[in-house]
Design an enzyme around this catalytic site. Structure first.
Site, PDB file in Angstrom:
ATOM      1  N   GLY A 202       8.858  88.902  66.888  1.00  0.00           N
ATOM      2  CA  GLY A 202       8.237  90.017  66.177  1.00  0.00           C
ATOM      3  C   GLY A 202       9.255  91.052  65.730  1.00  0.00           C
ATOM      4  N   CYS A 203      10.225  91.313  66.594  1.00  0.00           N
ATOM      5  CA  CYS A 203      11.250  92.318  66.284  1.00  0.00           C
ATOM      6  C   CYS A 203      12.186  91.819  65.184  1.00  0.00           C
ATOM      7  CB  CYS A 203      12.027  92.673  67.551  1.00  0.00           C
ATOM      8  SG  CYS A 203      10.948  93.348  68.832  1.00  0.00           S
TER       9      CYS A 203
END
Length: 158
Positions: free
Chosen positions: A44-45
């Site tokens: 996600g990051c």
């Protein structure tokens, strides 16, 4: 005491990638996007950082600096930035000073266990150093576009 919309954001200095230090007050005259992410090099990051990277020319045109922040050490941040070809600096906030200022450390649950971690959050600071907008509990898809639209609108209004 956390930041509030319309109020000046307390000045801070933090260690960042590229052997630099970021001091908020030195960025006056530019808008600043500070986005907090849980952990470098996680899916996600990586997606979120890539979304900001790909829109950096548009953020530049809107007189807006992008800064990513997590509790990862400087080496992890440098590796993340290099591997993903990020064109903005990442702040290593191991001591959580910046995280605390923006009140993004929250109790989270993972695999049934509770732990303290960064709640994915983004803040838009205006040219005078006041908080213009905040997004908390961010979902990555479409987020960078939303922040860019807010930065462009704020820049056009000033």
């Amino acid at each position: 005491m956390s930041v509030e919309i319309g109020q000046p954001v307390a000045d801070f200095s933090a260690t960042a990638t590229g052997n630099t230090s970021v001091t908020l007050s030195e960025l006056r005259g530019k808008q600043v996007v500070i986005y907090f992410y849980p952990k470098a090099s996680t899916p996600g990051c990586t997606t979120e950082g890539g979304d900001f990277r790909d829109r950096k020319p548009a953020f530049d045109a809107a007189n807006t600096v992008i800064l990513g922040v997590s509790r990862d050490g400087l080496r992890a941040q440098e590796n993340f930035k290099a591997k993903q070809d990020f064109n903005f600096d990442l702040i290593s906030d191991k001591d959580e000073n910046v995280c605390t200022l923006f009140d993004v450390i929250k109790l989270k649950k993972m695999y049934g266990k509770e732990h303290l971690g960064i709640e994915r959050s983004t803040f838009l600071i205006d040219k005078e150093g006041k908080l213009a907008q905040e997004w908390r509990g961010v979902k990555v898809p479409g987020h960078a576009d939303e922040v860019l639209a807010a930065a462009e609108k704020l820049n056009a209004a000033s």
